[in-house]
Write a protein that holds these residues in place. Structure first.
Motif, PDB file in Angstrom:
ATOM      1  N   ASN A 186     -18.657   8.261   6.131  1.00 37.23           N
ATOM      2  CA  ASN A 186     -18.336   6.369   6.483  1.00 37.23           C
ATOM      3  C   ASN A 186     -19.533   5.434   5.871  1.00 37.23           C
ATOM      4  O   ASN A 186     -18.023   4.484   5.412  1.00 37.23           O
ATOM      5  CB  ASN A 186     -18.034   6.547   8.221  1.00 37.23           C
ATOM      6  CG  ASN A 186     -17.427   6.743   8.788  1.00 37.23           C
ATOM      7  OD1 ASN A 186     -16.090   7.766   7.814  1.00 37.23           O
ATOM      8  ND2 ASN A 186     -17.996   8.062  10.059  1.00 37.23           N
ATOM      9  N   SER A 187     -20.735   5.363   5.658  1.00 33.41           N
ATOM     10  CA  SER A 187     -20.873   4.955   4.882  1.00 33.41           C
ATOM     11  C   SER A 187     -20.804   4.426   3.140  1.00 33.41           C
ATOM     12  O   SER A 187     -20.555   3.247   2.824  1.00 33.41           O
ATOM     13  CB  SER A 187     -22.719   4.679   5.582  1.00 33.41           C
ATOM     14  OG  SER A 187     -23.268   4.118   4.553  1.00 33.41           O
ATOM     15  N   LEU A 188     -20.446   5.766   2.827  1.00 32.84           N
ATOM     16  CA  LEU A 188     -20.394   5.576   1.096  1.00 32.84           C
ATOM     17  C   LEU A 188     -18.404   4.585   1.003  1.00 32.84           C
ATOM     18  O   LEU A 188     -18.327   4.607   0.040  1.00 32.84           O
ATOM     19  CB  LEU A 188     -20.275   6.633   0.982  1.00 32.84           C
ATOM     20  CG  LEU A 188     -21.795   7.685   0.809  1.00 32.84           C
ATOM     21  CD1 LEU A 188     -21.607   9.246  -0.055  1.00 32.84           C
ATOM     22  CD2 LEU A 188     -22.835   6.562   0.188  1.00 32.84           C
ATOM     23  N   ALA A 189     -17.694   5.286   1.722  1.00 35.08           N
ATOM     24  CA  ALA A 189     -16.454   4.624   2.074  1.00 35.08           C
ATOM     25  C   ALA A 189     -16.641   3.666   2.394  1.00 35.08           C
ATOM     26  O   ALA A 189     -15.530   2.662   1.407  1.00 35.08           O
ATOM     27  CB  ALA A 189     -15.562   5.507   3.124  1.00 35.08           C
ATOM     28  N   LYS A 190     -17.324   2.350   3.557  1.00 40.91           N
ATOM     29  CA  LYS A 190     -17.388   1.617   3.180  1.00 40.91           C
ATOM     30  C   LYS A 190     -18.047   0.867   2.195  1.00 40.91           C
ATOM     31  O   LYS A 190     -17.882  -0.202   1.641  1.00 40.91           O
ATOM     32  CB  LYS A 190     -18.300   1.171   4.944  1.00 40.91           C
ATOM     33  CG  LYS A 190     -18.872  -0.355   4.895  1.00 40.91           C
ATOM     34  CD  LYS A 190     -19.734  -0.900   6.328  1.00 40.91           C
ATOM     35  CE  LYS A 190     -19.868  -2.076   6.608  1.00 40.91           C
ATOM     36  NZ  LYS A 190     -20.453  -2.214   7.649  1.00 40.91           N
ATOM     37  N   ALA A 191     -19.236   1.137   1.980  1.00 42.76           N
ATOM     38  CA  ALA A 191     -19.544   0.557   0.441  1.00 42.76           C
ATOM     39  C   ALA A 191     -18.449   0.136  -0.798  1.00 42.76           C
ATOM     40  O   ALA A 191     -18.186   0.024  -1.603  1.00 42.76           O
ATOM     41  CB  ALA A 191     -20.968   1.463  -0.337  1.00 42.76           C
ATOM     42  N   ALA A 192     -17.476   1.674  -0.684  1.00 37.05           N
ATOM     43  CA  ALA A 192     -16.199   1.324  -1.605  1.00 37.05           C
ATOM     44  C   ALA A 192     -15.000   0.203  -1.036  1.00 37.05           C
ATOM     45  O   ALA A 192     -13.598   0.613  -2.236  1.00 37.05           O
ATOM     46  CB  ALA A 192     -16.026   2.850  -2.070  1.00 37.05           C
ATOM     47  N   ALA A 193     -15.641   0.084  -0.209  1.00 36.99           N
ATOM     48  CA  ALA A 193     -14.206  -1.716   0.346  1.00 36.99           C
ATOM     49  C   ALA A 193     -13.350  -0.992   1.080  1.00 36.99           C
ATOM     50  O   ALA A 193     -12.426  -1.461   0.768  1.00 36.99           O
ATOM     51  CB  ALA A 193     -13.920  -2.232  -1.494  1.00 36.99           C
ATOM     52  N   ILE A 194     -13.749   0.937   1.953  1.00 40.92           N
ATOM     53  CA  ILE A 194     -12.567   1.343   2.458  1.00 40.92           C
ATOM     54  C   ILE A 194     -12.600   1.057   3.681  1.00 40.92           C
ATOM     55  O   ILE A 194     -13.396   0.665   4.180  1.00 40.92           O
ATOM     56  CB  ILE A 194     -12.979   2.587   2.285  1.00 40.92           C
ATOM     57  CG1 ILE A 194     -12.791   3.518   1.445  1.00 40.92           C
ATOM     58  CG2 ILE A 194     -11.971   3.493   3.129  1.00 40.92           C
ATOM     59  CD1 ILE A 194     -11.554   3.240   0.235  1.00 40.92           C
ATOM     60  N   THR A 195     -11.693   0.046   4.646  1.00 37.72           N
ATOM     61  CA  THR A 195     -11.463  -0.205   5.726  1.00 37.72           C
ATOM     62  C   THR A 195     -10.745   0.860   6.698  1.00 37.72           C
ATOM     63  O   THR A 195     -10.153   1.531   5.995  1.00 37.72           O
ATOM     64  CB  THR A 195     -10.590  -1.608   5.549  1.00 37.72           C
ATOM     65  OG1 THR A 195      -9.222  -0.753   4.966  1.00 37.72           O
ATOM     66  CG2 THR A 195     -10.874  -2.880   4.722  1.00 37.72           C
ATOM     67  N   PRO A 196     -11.069   0.584   7.838  1.00 39.51           N
ATOM     68  CA  PRO A 196     -11.498   1.222   8.892  1.00 39.51           C
ATOM     69  C   PRO A 196      -9.653   1.616   8.805  1.00 39.51           C
ATOM     70  O   PRO A 196      -9.255   2.688   9.502  1.00 39.51           O
ATOM     71  CB  PRO A 196     -11.659   0.772   9.947  1.00 39.51           C
ATOM     72  CG  PRO A 196     -12.155  -0.010   9.873  1.00 39.51           C
ATOM     73  CD  PRO A 196     -12.408  -0.838   8.391  1.00 39.51           C
ATOM     74  N   GLU A 197      -8.879   0.847   8.474  1.00 36.82           N
ATOM     75  CA  GLU A 197      -7.027   1.110   9.189  1.00 36.82           C
ATOM     76  C   GLU A 197      -6.796   1.361   7.851  1.00 36.82           C
ATOM     77  O   GLU A 197      -5.350   1.583   7.954  1.00 36.82           O
ATOM     78  CB  GLU A 197      -6.550  -0.118   9.754  1.00 36.82           C
ATOM     79  CG  GLU A 197      -6.782  -1.936   8.563  1.00 36.82           C
ATOM     80  CD  GLU A 197      -7.914  -2.571   8.361  1.00 36.82           C
ATOM     81  OE1 GLU A 197      -8.358  -3.220   7.693  1.00 36.82           O
ATOM     82  OE2 GLU A 197      -8.717  -1.836   9.180  1.00 36.82           O
ATOM     83  N   LEU A 198      -7.425   1.613   6.812  1.00 40.87           N
ATOM     84  CA  LEU A 198      -6.410   1.495   5.030  1.00 40.87           C
ATOM     85  C   LEU A 198      -5.941   3.036   5.150  1.00 40.87           C
ATOM     86  O   LEU A 198      -6.742   3.803   5.381  1.00 40.87           O
ATOM     87  CB  LEU A 198      -7.771   1.396   4.196  1.00 40.87           C
ATOM     88  CG  LEU A 198      -6.541   2.092   2.818  1.00 40.87           C
ATOM     89  CD1 LEU A 198      -6.061   1.212   1.897  1.00 40.87           C
ATOM     90  CD2 LEU A 198      -8.230   1.681   1.499  1.00 40.87           C
ATOM     91  N   ARG A 199      -5.217   3.447   4.842  1.00 41.49           N
ATOM     92  CA  ARG A 199      -4.166   5.406   4.947  1.00 41.49           C
ATOM     93  C   ARG A 199      -4.500   5.269   3.549  1.00 41.49           C
ATOM     94  O   ARG A 199      -3.985   4.504   2.095  1.00 41.49           O
ATOM     95  CB  ARG A 199      -2.907   4.586   5.463  1.00 41.49           C
ATOM     96  CG  ARG A 199      -2.869   4.265   7.121  1.00 41.49           C
ATOM     97  CD  ARG A 199      -1.401   4.460   7.205  1.00 41.49           C
ATOM     98  NE  ARG A 199      -0.173   3.657   5.975  1.00 41.49           N
ATOM     99  CZ  ARG A 199       1.218   4.135   6.267  1.00 41.49           C
ATOM    100  NH1 ARG A 199       1.840   4.955   6.806  1.00 41.49           N
ATOM    101  NH2 ARG A 199       1.645   2.967   5.495  1.00 41.49           N
TER     102      ARG A 199
END
Length: 426
Positions: free
Chosen positions: A319-332
């Motif tokens: 979750n932390s690394l995805a957030k750093a890659a600008a991945i939002t919670p709702e992104l499919r």
């Protein structure tokens, strides 16, 4: 007047004194310890359990755990190795156990078992233990042929043989340098990395296997764009892999400790300010991970990227690394662009972190540096510069990674020095 004086009341000093007295009961042996207590490092080793050695019984393979001393220790390990140490303790009422990672501990899970064993042995063998006895100087004796005069705060003593087992004592290294020995400058080993970075903030306790590289230091012109910088391939100066533990101060774990040991001098020169690159998925490259994500994009199109956790990684780290890659919670996955997938793959395989300082690994402080190995006869551990002076333990330029290997160096050096002293002493 003693036949043998051992300077240093730690693991190597006690082990050597016991071996000397047992081999030659006619000798008078004394241990000089500067502090109020003895065997302090034994007490705290392994979280208070005392990691006495490691279950590596092949001398050649055993030497691979020593960043400094690998070549020199091969012969000594053939003479006295892990099995010999285990036999020593078990014959003296300290049964041992081998844990899954190879570390060897007393079955009691208490370092006090080892300390009690040593104290019982020195009493049985009439070895004097002189605490609060800081050695100020040692110099050739005018009263004992080829012997040594040791001066403490209030007294001086003479001995025929001197064994130095003082660990990383700056004062003793200074004395040895004055007597003609070359001392390799000390540098800390076995330390963890201090890192302040949002990607690992708040997820302390997470552990996973990873590959780590210490990057060459690059100097860029301030006019160069960020995009251009990212295309420059940074060469690594040190590499390691294995478990990594995220802590509240940065990174720890076996992979980090191996880097700190093998790179002790390099990282010291960098003043513990450098960049590392972590591949949290060492089975993947950035490109192969991108291909995997492209497949998942089709298969799991309707699912969100965060909840899918497409790779074997702790959830909090993912979750932390995805957030750093600008991945939002709702992104499919269906809506993830090539740029987005690339950014995620890079965070997972090329996570660039800045290290700013170090912290001691628990209580297992180890120092690289010490008496130059070229000046020691490793068949006896006697000084090539000073007659009837022997060494054991960390006072010489030998150190190891964590796992009981530093103690094994102490036991082996102490045994070989003790054997030489006991066999030649009149």
């Amino acid at each position: 007047m003693y036949d043998v004086i051992v300077v240093g009341g730690g693991a190597a000093g006690f082990y050597a004194a016991i071996q000397i007295a047992e081999r030659n009961p006619n000798l008078t042996v004394a241990i000089f310890e500067r502090g109020k207590t003895v065997l302090g490092k034994v007490k705290v080793s392994g979280g208070g359990r005392c990691n006495v050695t490691h279950a590596e019984f092949n001398p050649q393979d055993l030497t691979n755990n020593y960043p400094r001393g690998k070549k020199e220790l091969l012969g000594p390990f053939h003479a006295y190795c892990t099995g010999d140490v285990m036999q020593f303790f078990e014959e003296r009422g300290v049964p041992l156990k081998i844990e899954k990672d190879g570390r060897i501990f007393p079955i009691s899970n208490s370092s006090q078992s080892v300390i009690d064993c040593f104290m019982d042995e020195v009493e049985r063998l009439s070895i004097k233990v002189l605490r609060n006895n800081t050695v100020k100087t040692f110099e050739p004796s005018h009263e004992v042929a080829n012997g040594w005069r040791i001066t403490t705060k209030n007294k001086y003593y003479h001995c025929r043989k001197l064994l130095v087992a003082t660990g990383s004592s700056l004062n003793v290294w200074k004395l040895l340098r004055q007597l003609g020995h070359e001392i390799v400058p000390p540098a800390p080993s076995l330390f963890t990395f201090n890192i302040v970075d949002k990607r690992i903030e708040g997820i302390q306790g997470v552990s996973t296997n990873a590959a780590v590289r210490v990057l060459q230091q690059k100097r860029y012109d301030s006019k160069i764009s960020i995009q251009l910088r990212s295309t420059v391939k940074q060469e690594s100066i040190l590499e390691s892999d294995g478990p990594i533990l995220i802590t509240h101060w940065g990174l720890s774990g076996p992979a980090i400790l191996k880097l700190s040991a093998w790179g002790a001098n390099i990282l010291n020169e960098l003043n513990y300010n450098f960049r590392i690159e972590v591949n949290w998925l060492p089975d993947y490259s950035t490109e192969s991970l991108e291909r995997l994500f492209s497949e998942i994009k089709v298969i799991e199109a309707k699912k969100t990227v965060l909840k899918t956790k497409a790779v074997d990684l702790p959830r909090r780290l993912w979750n932390s690394l995805a957030k750093a890659a600008a991945i939002t919670p709702e992104l499919r996955w269906a809506d993830a662009s090539k740029e987005c997938i690339r950014a995620l793959a890079e965070q997972l395989t090329k996570c660039n972190l800045k290290v700013e300082g170090k912290s001691t690994f628990k209580e297992e402080f180890v120092t690289a540096g010490g008496v130059d190995l070229k000046e020691i006869n490793f068949k006896t551990f006697e000084s090539k510069k000073l007659k009837n002076v022997y060494f054991a333990g960390e006072v010489i330029n030998v150190d190891a990674i964590t796992g009981g290997f530093n103690f094994q160096n102490a036991w082996t050096g102490a045994y070989i020095a003790a054997k030489a002293i006991a066999n030649t002493q009149q």
